[in-house]
Design an enzyme around this catalytic site. Structure first.
Site, mmCIF file in Angstrom:
data_model
loop_
_atom_site.group_PDB
_atom_site.id
_atom_site.type_symbol
_atom_site.label_atom_id
_atom_site.label_comp_id
_atom_site.label_asym_id
_atom_site.label_seq_id
_atom_site.Cartn_x
_atom_site.Cartn_y
_atom_site.Cartn_z
ATOM 1 N N SER A 22 37.269 41.008 38.798
ATOM 2 C CA SER A 22 37.503 39.939 38.292
ATOM 3 C C SER A 22 37.013 39.176 37.102
ATOM 4 C CB SER A 22 38.086 38.654 39.129
ATOM 5 O OG SER A 22 38.942 37.485 38.958
ATOM 6 N N HIS A 29 41.068 43.387 35.948
ATOM 7 C CA HIS A 29 41.305 41.987 37.314
ATOM 8 C C HIS A 29 41.683 40.566 36.063
ATOM 9 C CE1 HIS A 29 43.290 40.308 40.111
ATOM 10 N NE2 HIS A 29 43.596 39.093 40.610
ATOM 11 N N ASP A 58 42.224 36.559 36.058
ATOM 12 C CA ASP A 58 43.894 35.524 36.852
ATOM 13 C C ASP A 58 44.301 34.857 36.422
ATOM 14 O OD1 ASP A 58 43.622 36.519 39.517
ATOM 15 O OD2 ASP A 58 40.697 36.381 39.194
ATOM 16 N N MET A 79 45.960 31.458 35.388
ATOM 17 C CA MET A 79 46.541 30.106 36.094
ATOM 18 C C MET A 79 46.732 29.329 35.336
ATOM 19 S SD MET A 79 43.089 30.047 38.481
ATOM 20 C CE MET A 79 42.115 31.374 39.097
ATOM 21 N N HIS A 95 47.255 39.134 37.066
ATOM 22 C CA HIS A 95 47.388 38.789 38.112
ATOM 23 C C HIS A 95 47.248 36.580 37.831
ATOM 24 C CE1 HIS A 95 46.115 36.808 42.051
ATOM 25 N NE2 HIS A 95 47.463 36.581 42.290
ATOM 26 N N MET A 125 49.012 33.626 37.958
ATOM 27 C CA MET A 125 49.335 32.093 39.065
ATOM 28 C C MET A 125 50.315 31.244 38.375
ATOM 29 S SD MET A 125 45.708 33.087 40.961
ATOM 30 C CE MET A 125 45.421 33.821 39.952
ATOM 31 N N MET A 161 46.137 37.769 48.918
ATOM 32 C CA MET A 161 45.199 37.212 48.772
ATOM 33 C C MET A 161 44.667 36.835 50.088
ATOM 34 S SD MET A 161 45.884 35.977 46.042
ATOM 35 C CE MET A 161 43.821 34.967 45.623
ATOM 36 N N ASP A 165 42.623 40.745 47.519
ATOM 37 C CA ASP A 165 42.135 39.661 46.132
ATOM 38 C C ASP A 165 40.647 38.386 46.947
ATOM 39 O OD1 ASP A 165 41.367 38.045 43.894
ATOM 40 O OD2 ASP A 165 43.464 38.292 43.239
HETATM 41 C C1 DX5 Z 1 41.572 33.970 42.929
HETATM 42 C C2 DX5 Z 1 41.898 34.976 42.110
HETATM 43 C C3 DX5 Z 1 40.596 35.735 42.382
HETATM 44 C C4 DX5 Z 1 39.115 35.751 42.503
HETATM 45 C C5 DX5 Z 1 37.900 36.513 42.937
HETATM 46 O O1 DX5 Z 1 42.299 32.838 42.440
HETATM 47 O O2 DX5 Z 1 42.915 35.383 41.978
HETATM 48 O O3 DX5 Z 1 40.947 37.037 41.569
HETATM 49 O O4 DX5 Z 1 38.404 35.540 41.086
HETATM 50 O O5 DX5 Z 1 36.909 35.972 43.245
HETATM 51 P P1 DX5 Z 1 35.561 36.427 43.915
HETATM 52 O O6 DX5 Z 1 35.685 37.846 44.285
HETATM 53 O O7 DX5 Z 1 34.831 35.489 43.776
HETATM 54 O O8 DX5 Z 1 36.106 36.110 45.535
HETATM 55 ZN ZN ZN Z 2 42.623 38.214 41.479
#
Ligand code: DX5
Ligand code: ZN
Length: 223
Positions: A13, A38, A40, A42, A71, A73, A142, A180
């Site tokens: 990520s 990956h 993310d 948001m 991903h 969100m 998750m 994840d």
């Molecule tokens: C959280 C994200 C993850 C996050 C994982 O909302 O979807 O992808 O970055 O981070 P680590 O591996 O640090 O838990």
């Molecule tokens: Zn993620």
């Protein structure tokens, strides 16, 4: 059954990468043996953080040949699907709570020639997949509440990974099972034993800077 599974894939990520050097970071994880990237996304609304939009995905695309595992969100999600597809996403994963018609959203992702994923929050039951499993390419469990890197793995999600693995086997379809949040050298083997075949790892990949990435990724594979 376990022996027939492909080796685990690692999808770092980039939330934990150096955002001032994202292109270099993506090149570095590819060289270090990552399988996917990956990303993310948001929106500060569906989750309490703001990160990356399609312009950044597009800017990163020339820096890597790896699949972009995007991903989302964000809510509402539908009107951003095309933009992420055009920006270079290969896998587009949505949360069923992020729109009123997940089935339609999945069909839309597929119609763009992309792989479609469904992500389940820690409190979202595996049952949510019952009428989506025939159409999806990936399930993203998750193991933390989405929004931030560096959180602790929620152990009861191992039961959900096991349940979803059974659903996938029953479906007979080629579906990746990705986990994840809070993945490290302790939780990675637990997630794999429960049935995961793709591990997202932010903190555990990017810890120590570029010279550590190859070792970090190798350790997550259990090698
Ligand atoms: C959280 C994200 C993850 C996050 C994982 O909302 O979807 O992808 O970055 O981070 P680590 O591996 O640090 O838990
Ligand atoms: Zn993620």
């Amino acid at each position: 059954m376990t022996d027939q599974r492909p080796p685990v894939r690692i999808s770092p990520s980039i939330l934990s990468a150096d955002f001032a050097r994202l292109g270099e970071e993506v090149r570095a994880i590819e060289e270090a043996g990552a399988d996917w990237v990956h990303i993310d996304v948001m929106d500060g609304h569906f989750v309490p953080n703001l990160t990356i939009g399609p312009m950044v995905v597009k800017a990163l695309r020339p820096h890597s040949t790896l699949p972009f595992d995007v991903h989302l969100m964000i809510s509402p999600v539908d009107h951003f699907i095309d933009a992420f597809a055009e920006a270079g996403a290969d896998i587009i994963t949505i949360h069923p709570e992020a729109g009123p018609h997940s089935h339609r959203t999945v069909q839309h992702i597929k119609s763009l020639g992309k792989q479609a994923g469904i992500s389940l929050n820690p409190a979202t039951p595996a049952k949510m997949l019952d009428y989506l499993i025939d159409d999806i390419d990936l399930v993203l469990i998750m193991s933390v509440n989405p929004g931030f890197g560096g959180q602790s793995f929620i152990s009861n999600q191992l039961r959900k990974i096991e349940a979803v693995r059974k659903m996938i086997e029953k479906s007979g379809r080629d579906i990746r099972l990705e986990v994840d949040g809070g993945i490290d050298t302790v939780t990675a083997p637990q997630a794999i034993a429960a049935g995961a075949d793709v591990l997202v790892a932010g903190t555990a990949t990017f810890r120590g800077g570029p010279t550590a990435y190859a070792d970090n990724i190798r350790r997550l594979r259990g090698l």
